[in-house]
Design a protein around this motif. Structure first.
Motif, mmCIF file in Angstrom:
data_model
loop_
_atom_site.group_PDB
_atom_site.id
_atom_site.type_symbol
_atom_site.label_atom_id
_atom_site.label_comp_id
_atom_site.label_asym_id
_atom_site.label_seq_id
_atom_site.Cartn_x
_atom_site.Cartn_y
_atom_site.Cartn_z
ATOM 1 N N ASP A 32 -1.575 102.117 67.349
ATOM 2 C CA ASP A 32 -1.062 102.821 68.517
ATOM 3 C C ASP A 32 -1.859 102.472 69.773
ATOM 4 O O ASP A 32 -3.083 102.322 69.730
ATOM 5 C CB ASP A 32 -1.134 104.333 68.305
ATOM 6 C CG ASP A 32 -0.152 104.832 67.259
ATOM 7 O OD1 ASP A 32 0.848 104.127 67.012
ATOM 8 O OD2 ASP A 32 -0.386 105.917 66.697
ATOM 9 N N VAL A 33 -1.135 102.371 70.884
ATOM 10 C CA VAL A 33 -1.732 102.287 72.209
ATOM 11 C C VAL A 33 -1.328 103.563 72.934
ATOM 12 O O VAL A 33 -0.136 103.791 73.177
ATOM 13 C CB VAL A 33 -1.246 101.050 72.977
ATOM 14 C CG1 VAL A 33 -1.895 101.005 74.362
ATOM 15 C CG2 VAL A 33 -1.544 99.776 72.205
ATOM 16 N N VAL A 34 -2.292 104.407 73.245
ATOM 17 C CA VAL A 34 -2.018 105.700 73.862
ATOM 18 C C VAL A 34 -2.315 105.610 75.354
ATOM 19 O O VAL A 34 -3.402 105.183 75.758
ATOM 20 C CB VAL A 34 -2.870 106.814 73.222
ATOM 21 C CG1 VAL A 34 -2.500 108.171 73.813
ATOM 22 C CG2 VAL A 34 -2.682 106.823 71.702
ATOM 23 N N VAL A 35 -1.337 105.993 76.172
ATOM 24 C CA VAL A 35 -1.468 105.948 77.625
ATOM 25 C C VAL A 35 -1.355 107.367 78.165
ATOM 26 O O VAL A 35 -0.389 108.082 77.852
ATOM 27 C CB VAL A 35 -0.376 105.063 78.267
ATOM 28 C CG1 VAL A 35 -0.560 104.995 79.778
ATOM 29 C CG2 VAL A 35 -0.394 103.661 77.663
ATOM 30 N N VAL A 93 -5.910 101.782 70.689
ATOM 31 C CA VAL A 93 -6.313 101.587 72.081
ATOM 32 C C VAL A 93 -6.036 102.869 72.851
ATOM 33 O O VAL A 93 -4.955 103.462 72.718
ATOM 34 C CB VAL A 93 -5.536 100.417 72.734
ATOM 35 C CG1 VAL A 93 -5.978 100.218 74.185
ATOM 36 C CG2 VAL A 93 -5.718 99.121 71.943
ATOM 37 N N LEU A 94 -7.008 103.302 73.642
ATOM 38 C CA LEU A 94 -6.847 104.474 74.500
ATOM 39 C C LEU A 94 -6.889 104.045 75.955
ATOM 40 O O LEU A 94 -7.936 103.621 76.460
ATOM 41 C CB LEU A 94 -7.959 105.499 74.237
ATOM 42 C CG LEU A 94 -7.976 106.200 72.882
ATOM 43 C CD1 LEU A 94 -9.160 107.155 72.806
ATOM 44 C CD2 LEU A 94 -6.674 106.960 72.647
ATOM 45 N N CYS A 95 -5.768 104.115 76.639
ATOM 46 C CA CYS A 95 -5.684 103.762 78.055
ATOM 47 C C CYS A 95 -5.700 105.041 78.883
ATOM 48 O O CYS A 95 -4.646 105.665 79.123
ATOM 49 C CB CYS A 95 -4.419 102.961 78.337
ATOM 50 S SG CYS A 95 -4.352 101.370 77.479
ATOM 51 N N ASP A 96 -6.886 105.446 79.295
ATOM 52 C CA ASP A 96 -7.063 106.685 80.050
ATOM 53 C C ASP A 96 -6.872 106.394 81.531
ATOM 54 O O ASP A 96 -7.758 105.849 82.196
ATOM 55 C CB ASP A 96 -8.462 107.260 79.781
ATOM 56 C CG ASP A 96 -8.627 108.671 80.327
ATOM 57 O OD1 ASP A 96 -7.858 109.050 81.236
ATOM 58 O OD2 ASP A 96 -9.524 109.382 79.851
#
Length: 368
Positions: A15-18, A162-165
Motif C-alpha cells: 500500500d501507498v498511503v497518501v 509507503v507513507l506519503c504525509d
C-alpha cells in the motif's frame, strides 16, 4: 480529508498511503515480528527522525537512528557501508526492518541498504518531498551513484509500504517543490493527460501546498507509477510495443548526464525538465512527435518554474555520459520518446547529428 490508499497489485503487493499525519500507520506497515527498526535519514531530517523513533519506541519497537549526509552525497558505497556497519552492531536480523525518512536520495540509499542487508529485509519509505512521494519511494528501485554515473549500482526491492504525509510539504522549500513537479509532469506526458490539464488550468493552484489539485496530482502520479511497475517490475519490457518501466525514464537520459556533469549540485527535477524538452525535440526531429506536443513540454514545465534550457557542460561530455545510461545496449543509445501524449516508445540509435540538433533546442538563445 481522510487518507487515500493506493495499492500495487502483482506478485508482491503493498500500500501507498497518501494523507496527513500518518505516523500512526507505520506499525501496521512494518508488520508482526519486527523488533529492531533502523530509521535512515539525512542530517536535515534529524528532528523529525528523532520524533519518529520516539513513536516507534512507544509502539514497542527498538528504534535506531542512522544519520547520513544530505542529498546525493549520501548515495555512495562508503555511506552504504556505514549503514551496514550500524545494522551489524545493532544485531539486525532478517526479521527486522528499515524505515527511510527524507527525500529521494534517502529513499534510494535506504532502500539499497535494506535490499542488501542479509540479502533483503523489509523497508518502509516515509518520503518528505514531492519528488520522493511521486518517484523514488514508489516502485522498488534502489541505488547508489559511482564516479561513472547515477544509480549504476542498485537492486530491485519492493517496500513493505509507503507513507506519503502531505503535511511535510508545508515546510518544503519552494525550489524542492518545483523540482518534484518535473516527475509529476512526466507522468502526465507518458500516461495520464489529465495531469497536464490540471497543471495548465492553473499552475499556481497546482503548486499551492494544501490545494485539492496538488493532492490529486500526487495521487495521479503515484498511480501512474504503480500501474507501470505492476506490469514490468524489473524493466524487461511492456506489452504491445509499450516500453514498460523504461517509460518512467522519460527525460532521464540527458537529465542524469547533466546531474553528473554538475556533480549532483543540479536539482534532479531541473535536470529531468531539460531532458524532457530535449527528447521532445528529438522525437519531433525524428518525425515521431507533432510540433504542438513538442512545444507543449517547454510551455508547461516553465509554467511551474522549471528550467527548459541548459548552459553548462559541453555537448561532447554529456553525450559520453549518456552512453553509460542503463537503457543503452552496447554502443546503441536508446531514448524513451513520445509519438503523442500517453504514447511512449523507444527510439534506438538516433544519429549523432540528430542528437546534436535536438540538444541545440535546450541551449539558451543568444540575444540579437
Amino acid at each position: 480529508m481522510s487518507a487515500t490508499t493506493l495499492r500495487l497489485q502483482g506478485d508482491t503487493s503493498y500500500d501507498v498511503v497518501v494523507g496527513h499525519h500518518l505516523t500512526d500507520r507505520l506499525p501496521a506497515l512494518l508488520g508482526d515480528g519486527v523488533v529492531r527498526v533502523a530509521v535512515i535519514h539525512p542530517t536535515a531530517m534529524a528532528d523529525r527522525a528523532r520524533a519518529l523513533r520516539h513513536a516507534l519506541d512507544a509502539a514497542g519497537f527498538a528504534a535506531h537512528g542512522i544519520e547520513v549526509p544530505d542529498g546525493e552525497t549520501a548515495k555512495t558505497a562508503r555511506v552504504a557501508e556505514f549503514c551496514w556497519s550500524v545494522l551489524g552492531q545493532a544485531g539486525f536480523t532478517r526479521s527486522d526492518a528499515v524505515v527511510t525518512l527524507g527525500g529521494g536520495s534517502a529513499t534510494d540509499l535506504g532502500g539499497f541498504v535494506a535490499a542488501t542487508w542479509l540479502r533483503g529485509v523489509e523497508v518502509v519509505h516515509v518520503p518528505t518531498t514531492l519528488l520522493g512521494m511521486v518517484d523514488a519511494a514508489v516502485g522498488g528501485k534502489t541505488g547508489i551513484n559511482t564516479d561513472e554515473g547515477k544509480n549504476l549500482v542498485g537492486s530491485f526491492h519492493h517496500p513493505a509500504g509507503v507513507l506519503c504525509d502531505l503535511s511535510t510539504l508545508e515546510t518544503l522549500p519552494r525550489n524542492e517543490l518545483v523540482s518534484g513537479m518535473a516527475e509529476v509532469v512526466k507522468c502526465g506526458f507518458i500516461a495520464d493527460p489529465e495531469i497536464l490539464s490540471i497543471v495548465e488550468r492553473s499552475p499556481a493552484t497546482a503548486m499551492r501546498v494544501g490545494s485539492e489539485e496538488q493532492r490529486e496530482l500526487v495521487e495521479r502520479a503515484i498511480q501512474v507509477k504503480l500501474d507501470v511497475v505492476a506490469g514490468d517490475f524489473k524493466e524487461t519490457g511492456g506489452a504491445a510495443g509499450h516500453p514498460g518501466r523504461e517509460a518512467l525514464n522519460y527525460g532521464h537520459t540527458l537529465g542524469h548526464a547533466i546531474e553528473r556533469a554538475e556533480s549532483y549540485r543540479y536539482r534532479h527535477g531541473a535536470a529531468i525538465s531539460i531532458g524532457m524538452v530535449f527528447v521532445a525535440e528529438l522525437a519531433r526531429l525524428a518525425g515521431r512527435l507533432d510540433d504542438v506536443t513538442a512545444a507543449r513540454h517547454a510551455d508547461l514545465l516553465s509554467a511551474v518554474g522549471l528550467p527548459t534550457s541548459y548552459d553548462g557542460a559541453p555537448w561532447g561530455d554529456l553525450l559520453a555520459s549518456m552512453r553509460l545510461d542503463k537503457k543503452s545496449r552496447g554502443d546503441l543509445l536508446r531514448f524513451v520518446v513520445l509519438e503523442g501524449v500517453a504514447r511512449p516508445v523507444v527510439l534506438e540509435g538516433p544519429s549523432t547529428d540528430l542528437l546534436e540538433q535536438a540538444f541545440a533546442a535546450v541551449r539558451p538563445r543568444t540575444p540579437r
